[in-house]
Scaffold this motif. Sequence first.
Motif, PDB file in Angstrom:
ATOM      1  N   LYS A 150       0.836  -1.204   0.000  1.00 19.39           N
ATOM      2  CA  LYS A 150       0.000   0.000   0.000  1.00 19.39           C
ATOM      3  C   LYS A 150       0.869   1.251   0.000  1.00 19.39           C
ATOM      4  O   LYS A 150       1.705   1.446   0.875  1.00 19.39           O
ATOM      5  N   ASN A 151       0.668   2.084  -1.025  1.00 15.81           N
ATOM      6  CA  ASN A 151       1.401   3.347  -1.172  1.00 15.81           C
ATOM      7  C   ASN A 151       2.914   3.168  -1.054  1.00 15.81           C
ATOM      8  O   ASN A 151       3.607   4.002  -0.494  1.00 15.81           O
ATOM      9  N   SER A 152       3.405   2.068  -1.584  1.00 21.29           N
ATOM     10  CA  SER A 152       4.834   1.768  -1.501  1.00 21.29           C
ATOM     11  C   SER A 152       5.476   1.841  -2.885  1.00 21.29           C
ATOM     12  O   SER A 152       4.869   1.472  -3.882  1.00 21.29           O
ATOM     13  N   GLU A 153       6.703   2.286  -2.911  1.00 20.11           N
ATOM     14  CA  GLU A 153       7.466   2.308  -4.164  1.00 20.11           C
ATOM     15  C   GLU A 153       7.668   0.890  -4.703  1.00 20.11           C
ATOM     16  O   GLU A 153       7.982   0.707  -5.876  1.00 20.11           O
ATOM     17  N   LEU A 154       7.471  -0.102  -3.854  1.00 24.17           N
ATOM     18  CA  LEU A 154       7.583  -1.494  -4.285  1.00 24.17           C
ATOM     19  C   LEU A 154       6.570  -1.819  -5.388  1.00 24.17           C
ATOM     20  O   LEU A 154       6.776  -2.745  -6.161  1.00 24.17           O
ATOM     21  N   LEU A 155       5.492  -1.044  -5.459  1.00 25.12           N
ATOM     22  CA  LEU A 155       4.490  -1.258  -6.501  1.00 25.12           C
ATOM     23  C   LEU A 155       5.089  -1.099  -7.899  1.00 25.12           C
ATOM     24  O   LEU A 155       4.594  -1.674  -8.860  1.00 25.12           O
ATOM     25  N   LEU A 156       6.141  -0.323  -8.004  1.00 21.18           N
ATOM     26  CA  LEU A 156       6.742  -0.036  -9.298  1.00 21.18           C
ATOM     27  C   LEU A 156       7.696  -1.122  -9.781  1.00 21.18           C
ATOM     28  O   LEU A 156       7.962  -1.216 -10.978  1.00 21.18           O
ATOM     29  N   THR A 157       8.199  -1.950  -8.873  1.00 20.15           N
ATOM     30  CA  THR A 157       9.243  -2.898  -9.260  1.00 20.15           C
ATOM     31  C   THR A 157       8.899  -4.365  -9.028  1.00 20.15           C
ATOM     32  O   THR A 157       9.534  -5.230  -9.611  1.00 20.15           O
ATOM     33  N   TYR A 158       7.939  -4.660  -8.187  1.00 24.21           N
ATOM     34  CA  TYR A 158       7.638  -6.047  -7.822  1.00 24.21           C
ATOM     35  C   TYR A 158       6.862  -6.740  -8.947  1.00 24.21           C
ATOM     36  O   TYR A 158       5.987  -6.145  -9.571  1.00 24.21           O
ATOM     37  N   ASN A 159       7.179  -8.013  -9.198  1.00 26.88           N
ATOM     38  CA  ASN A 159       6.457  -8.804 -10.201  1.00 26.88           C
ATOM     39  C   ASN A 159       5.195  -9.390  -9.556  1.00 26.88           C
ATOM     40  O   ASN A 159       5.262 -10.380  -8.840  1.00 26.88           O
TER      41      ASN A 159
END
Length: 100
Positions: free
Chosen positions: A52-61
């Motif tokens: 939630k609202n994490s930059e991980l959203l951009l890189t995680y498969n």
Amino acid sequence: FLKVLEKCYIFLIKFVKNNPENQFLLVDYIDQFTEDLEYGVHSWELIAEVFKNSELLLTYNFNPLIKKVIKLIDSLPKETQKKTTMLSFLSYFINLNGNP
């Protein structure tokens, strides 16, 4: 066993909620949390909070994770609260700080 598991997930959800550092720490364990999806919604809630609202959203498969969750949601009867709750957490994966 299920009561202990539930309490662990509630603790972890609080651990990562609105905390980017802790979200990043738990991302390596997502596969372990997905193993508990059929036991209830807390594992799915934790996974959603990690992203939630994490930059991980951009890189995680997300493909394997979303496929597994959609398959589980689809297998649930239409009138169950679990199905509705699981569907509601999908929105966490499409917004980053309020932006799609």
